[in-house]
Design a protein around this motif. Structure first.
Motif, PDB file in Angstrom:
ATOM      1  N   VAL A 113      -1.980   6.477   1.272  1.00 49.45           N
ATOM      2  CA  VAL A 113      -1.895   7.028   0.743  1.00 49.45           C
ATOM      3  C   VAL A 113      -1.759   8.326   0.427  1.00 49.45           C
ATOM      4  O   VAL A 113      -2.800   8.903   0.825  1.00 49.45           O
ATOM      5  CB  VAL A 113      -1.230   6.680  -1.140  1.00 49.45           C
ATOM      6  CG1 VAL A 113      -0.913   7.662  -1.781  1.00 49.45           C
ATOM      7  CG2 VAL A 113      -2.011   5.374  -1.047  1.00 49.45           C
ATOM      8  N   ASP A 114      -0.100   9.487   1.030  1.00 48.91           N
ATOM      9  CA  ASP A 114      -1.392  10.583   0.625  1.00 48.91           C
ATOM     10  C   ASP A 114      -0.938  12.082  -0.823  1.00 48.91           C
ATOM     11  O   ASP A 114      -0.223  11.215  -1.154  1.00 48.91           O
ATOM     12  CB  ASP A 114      -0.049  11.554   1.309  1.00 48.91           C
ATOM     13  CG  ASP A 114      -0.212  13.131   2.309  1.00 48.91           C
ATOM     14  OD1 ASP A 114      -0.945  13.699   1.078  1.00 48.91           O
ATOM     15  OD2 ASP A 114       0.356  13.886   3.261  1.00 48.91           O
ATOM     16  N   THR A 115      -2.418  12.073  -1.263  1.00 49.75           N
ATOM     17  CA  THR A 115      -2.089  12.705  -2.360  1.00 49.75           C
ATOM     18  C   THR A 115      -2.051  13.562  -2.251  1.00 49.75           C
ATOM     19  O   THR A 115      -2.670  14.698  -3.066  1.00 49.75           O
ATOM     20  CB  THR A 115      -3.194  12.045  -2.916  1.00 49.75           C
ATOM     21  OG1 THR A 115      -4.222  12.065  -2.749  1.00 49.75           O
ATOM     22  CG2 THR A 115      -3.236  10.654  -3.777  1.00 49.75           C
ATOM     23  N   THR A 116      -1.784  14.689  -1.649  1.00 51.02           N
ATOM     24  CA  THR A 116      -1.816  16.023  -1.088  1.00 51.02           C
ATOM     25  C   THR A 116      -1.082  16.225  -1.485  1.00 51.02           C
ATOM     26  O   THR A 116      -0.752  17.915  -2.000  1.00 51.02           O
ATOM     27  CB  THR A 116      -2.205  16.757   0.234  1.00 51.02           C
ATOM     28  OG1 THR A 116      -0.839  16.405   1.471  1.00 51.02           O
ATOM     29  CG2 THR A 116      -3.137  15.584   1.111  1.00 51.02           C
ATOM     30  N   GLY A 117       0.121  16.526  -1.866  1.00 53.90           N
ATOM     31  CA  GLY A 117       1.486  16.421  -2.782  1.00 53.90           C
ATOM     32  C   GLY A 117       1.800  16.613  -4.268  1.00 53.90           C
ATOM     33  O   GLY A 117       0.610  16.622  -4.969  1.00 53.90           O
ATOM     34  N   ALA A 118       2.451  17.226  -5.019  1.00 54.23           N
ATOM     35  CA  ALA A 118       2.231  17.357  -6.324  1.00 54.23           C
ATOM     36  C   ALA A 118       3.069  15.629  -6.640  1.00 54.23           C
ATOM     37  O   ALA A 118       2.104  15.220  -7.627  1.00 54.23           O
ATOM     38  CB  ALA A 118       4.114  18.335  -6.928  1.00 54.23           C
ATOM     39  N   LYS A 119       3.474  14.819  -5.424  1.00 55.86           N
ATOM     40  CA  LYS A 119       3.412  13.044  -6.078  1.00 55.86           C
ATOM     41  C   LYS A 119       2.702  12.393  -4.398  1.00 55.86           C
ATOM     42  O   LYS A 119       3.176  12.736  -3.460  1.00 55.86           O
ATOM     43  CB  LYS A 119       4.425  13.039  -6.337  1.00 55.86           C
ATOM     44  CG  LYS A 119       5.608  12.891  -7.450  1.00 55.86           C
ATOM     45  CD  LYS A 119       7.512  13.204  -6.653  1.00 55.86           C
ATOM     46  CE  LYS A 119       8.436  13.298  -8.018  1.00 55.86           C
ATOM     47  NZ  LYS A 119       9.448  12.838  -8.019  1.00 55.86           N
ATOM     48  N   PRO A 120       2.002  11.289  -5.126  1.00 59.08           N
ATOM     49  CA  PRO A 120       1.833  10.526  -4.188  1.00 59.08           C
ATOM     50  C   PRO A 120       2.841  10.204  -3.223  1.00 59.08           C
ATOM     51  O   PRO A 120       4.091   9.523  -3.396  1.00 59.08           O
ATOM     52  CB  PRO A 120       0.891   9.235  -4.963  1.00 59.08           C
ATOM     53  CG  PRO A 120       0.798   9.867  -6.393  1.00 59.08           C
ATOM     54  CD  PRO A 120       1.931  10.868  -6.360  1.00 59.08           C
ATOM     55  N   VAL A 121       2.510   9.711  -2.142  1.00 55.43           N
ATOM     56  CA  VAL A 121       3.465   9.610  -1.138  1.00 55.43           C
ATOM     57  C   VAL A 121       2.667   8.624   0.033  1.00 55.43           C
ATOM     58  O   VAL A 121       1.962   8.133   0.649  1.00 55.43           O
ATOM     59  CB  VAL A 121       3.534  10.829  -0.123  1.00 55.43           C
ATOM     60  CG1 VAL A 121       5.038  10.193   1.719  1.00 55.43           C
ATOM     61  CG2 VAL A 121       4.491  11.453  -0.502  1.00 55.43           C
ATOM     62  N   VAL A 122       3.104   6.864  -0.411  1.00 55.94           N
ATOM     63  CA  VAL A 122       2.569   5.862   0.094  1.00 55.94           C
ATOM     64  C   VAL A 122       4.045   5.849   1.720  1.00 55.94           C
ATOM     65  O   VAL A 122       4.813   5.549   1.940  1.00 55.94           O
ATOM     66  CB  VAL A 122       3.170   4.663  -0.250  1.00 55.94           C
ATOM     67  CG1 VAL A 122       3.097   3.228   0.142  1.00 55.94           C
ATOM     68  CG2 VAL A 122       2.956   4.887  -1.931  1.00 55.94           C
ATOM     69  N   ILE A 123       2.804   6.046   2.693  1.00 56.05           N
ATOM     70  CA  ILE A 123       3.322   5.888   4.334  1.00 56.05           C
ATOM     71  C   ILE A 123       2.851   4.858   4.754  1.00 56.05           C
ATOM     72  O   ILE A 123       2.331   4.219   5.118  1.00 56.05           O
ATOM     73  CB  ILE A 123       2.719   7.179   4.590  1.00 56.05           C
ATOM     74  CG1 ILE A 123       2.774   8.845   4.619  1.00 56.05           C
ATOM     75  CG2 ILE A 123       3.171   6.757   6.214  1.00 56.05           C
ATOM     76  CD1 ILE A 123       2.245   9.387   4.804  1.00 56.05           C
TER      77      ILE A 123
END
Length: 635
Positions: A113-123
């Motif tokens: 899970v990438d939480t660096t952006g405005a929304k979490p991105v599950v990769i």
């Protein structure tokens, strides 16, 4: 080296602990229930929004994006961080189950899970590993022996059945293809001779170390069955000969599903019946088996040893052929409105009566912008030899390209053959009044006889994509009886369909005609040739191409047209088309072979009643665009 049996008949194959339909569905249900059961309060926080990114080669990314719970629950109003964490934990196992259906049984799946952006991105990263390929295929076919009294009959071609098996050694093993191959094999058998065949065992054994799978399919033919006597149910007004004369199945013929379907189609086409069901009475075979079982039990009770009788031995059981019909109402009146880019606005009134002096009576009055017509025909029941006879009369008035014709016709016609090969013989008397704008009115009469033959080989009559249709006609008025000008006429047309790739289709069409007579004057206009219009050379008006006479265009002695069209189906029911048409009609061969061309683009839609075609074509000779609209496949 370990091996694992992945599936028996009807089961879903997988290598992983929960890689079967029930476990996967259970996982999804538990996840859904967990989301649904989350406590909601009056001050519930806003749902957690997140994105999903799948990194997988080939078509695996699309497979995962369509089926992962991560995607299914994205945007759920009750989604929170805890629910997302649960979905992330479940994703690797769920992804492995899905990837296994595509033939990859040792994938490496990582989820972060990438939480660096405005929304979490599950990769989701997927390394599918080496695919499992088919190493061995064993098809065991049991039965298929002709019964002793029928030993001289043609044996079932089991070798051809084996060759039809879709999964070949060396190909990647996929779950969907495995299930489809089993169904296709069984379907091939039950359609003819052995309708009670069944798969008694199927296995796929995977060796995880070598990435190989061995397939086993055991198919039992069951008893060889043949058709028996014909039984008819539901007739009230009509004689049974209407059905019997269309029955091409004889007692003793092999059971055939296609024969049943063809018989049913012939009955439906008569117009006599609102519903038709043609089937073989399997219950009679079950009754015989129950009776045989009771005899065996009685013999055992009496202390006698039961007679050993191998499967498929004894006379081949015969299945009664059952036809159940519901008769149509005797009379019917209908009306309709329409439009054609060929002949303009249309209004039509029909009256049909299914029992007039033992015949079907059909009549219609049609009013179009460029044509007005009325006809009445009597259709006799099909004879024992398969002939369909009809007789009738018609009147038609048309105003096409400043040529006004009024034709009265009395005709008798005989049709025979089936859908794939149809033949007809038509005997007519025509009386025609013709007026060409700027010239005097002429009157002619003729008594021609015409033979026509149509050969069809299509994958579908409603939406053909592969095959061809050829029609040829030869006839004329050779005797001076009731004929002003004797003539001989030949005509032919053909259309060819060929798929191009997965979504493309090529359609090639051609038409020709020639007339031989001492004088053209006196030959009815309907037997001369014109070109142009929706089904001819697009970009030109209906029958606009012909011989110029004053301010009018009339028919010529010769005609030659051709067309090539490419269709691309970007959706199952929608396509775009590009086409090029060329052709002409004239009084000399040289002029007819000097074509006028038209080309353009169009749209196609598969409607319930047939393809809808809308084209915009540019007529090169007239330097103008024209809209063409047509419905259905006409030939």
């Amino acid at each position: 080296m370990g091996q694992l049996t992945l599936a028996a008949a009807g089961s879903v194959i997988s290598l992983f602990p929960i890689a079967h339909a029930g476990a996967q569905e259970g996982t999804q249900e538990r996840t859904q229930d967990a989301v649904a059961d989350s406590p909601a309060t009056d001050t519930a926080p806003a749902p957690l929004q997140y994105e999903v990114k799948v990194n997988a080669p080939g078509d695996l990314d699309e497979l995962l994006e369509k089926n992962l719970d991560l995607e299914r629950f994205r945007g759920n109003p009750r989604m929170d961080r805890e629910q997302l964490q649960r979905l992330v934990r479940d994703t690797p196992e769920q992804a492995k189950n899905l990837i296994a259906t595509a033939g990859y049984y040792t994938p490496v799946v990582t989820v972060r899970v990438d939480t660096t952006g405005a929304k979490p991105v599950v990769i989701v990263d997927v390394d599918p590993g080496q695919p499992v390929t088919i190493d061995k295929v064993e098809l065991e076919l049991r039965g298929f022996d002709p019964t002793p009294p029928l030993a001289a009959s043609e044996p079932y071609d089991t070798e051809a059945l084996k060759r039809s098996w879709a999964l070949k050694t060396g190909s990647v093993f996929r779950q969907a293809e495995w299930e489809a191959a089993k169904r296709a094999l069984l379907r091939e058998v039950v359609q003819t001779r052995y309708p009670r065949a069944q798969l008694v065992d199927t296995q796929a054994v995977v060796d995880p170390e070598t990435h190989k799978v061995s397939l086993l399919v055991v198919l039992d033919s069951g008893p060889e069955l043949r058709f028996g006597e014909l039984r008819i149910e539901g007739l009230k007004r009509y004689d049974a000969s209407i059905i019997r004369n269309l029955d091409k199945i004889r007692p003793g013929d092999y059971y055939s599903e296609s024969a049943l379907q063809s018989f049913q189609a012939r009955l439906q086409d008569t117009g006599y019946f609102a519903s038709v069901e043609v089937s073989a009475d399997m219950s009679s075979i079950l009754g015989e088996q129950i009776e045989a079982g009771q005899e065996s039990q009685q013999a055992e009770a009496a202390g006698a040893a039961p007679e050993a009788r191998p499967a498929n031995r004894g006379p081949a059981p015969q299945l009664p052929l059952v036809v159940r019909v519901t008769e149509n109402k005797q009379q019917n009146v209908s009306a309709g409105l329409g439009f054609s880019t060929n002949t303009g606005n249309r209004a039509q009134l029909n009256y049909d009566n299914l029992n007039v002096w033992g015949t079907r009576f059909k009549s219609a009055i049609t009013m179009e912008t460029k044509k007005q017509a009325a006809h009445a025909n009597f259709y006799f029941p099909t004879t024992e030899r398969g002939y369909n006879d009809s007789a009738g009369a018609s009147f038609e008035r048309s105003d096409i390209s400043n040529e006004i014709t009024a034709v009265t016709t009395i005709s008798a016609k005989r049709n025979w053959g089936g859908t794939n090969l149809e033949r007809s013989l038509t005997f007519e008397f025509l009386s025609e009044d013709k007026t060409v704008v700027g010239l005097e009115q002429t009157r002619s009469k003729s008594l021609p006889l015409t033979y026509a033959i149509t050969k069809r080989s299509l994958d579908s009559l409603l939406f053909p994509t592969k095959g061809y249709v050829i029609n040829a006609q030869v006839g004329g008025a050779l005797l001076p009886l009731l004929t002003d000008e004797r003539f001989v006429r030949v005509a032919g047309k053909a259309v060819y369909y060929r798929p191009l790739g997965e979504k493309g289709e090529l359609i090639v069409r051609g038409e020709m005609g020639a007339l031989g007579s001492k004088e053209k004057r006196g030959v009815p206009a309907v037997y001369l040739f014109r070109a142009g219009g929706d089904q001819s050379v697009r970009g030109y008006g209906y029958q606009e191409l012909g011989v110029k006479e004053g301010d009018a265009t009339i028919g010529g002695r010769y005609m030659l047209t051709g067309s090539a069209e490419y269709q691309y189906w970007f959706k199952p029911k929608w396509a775009v088309a590009a086409f090029y048409d060329a052709g002409n009609a004239a009084d000399t061969v040289k002029a007819a072979m000097t074509p006028k061309s038209g080309y353009g683009l169009g749209g196609r839609y598969k409607s319930p009643v047939g393809p809808i075609n809308v084209d915009v074509a540019y007529g090169h000779a007239v330097h103008a665009y024209r809209l063409h609209f047509s419905l259905g496949f006409t030939f």
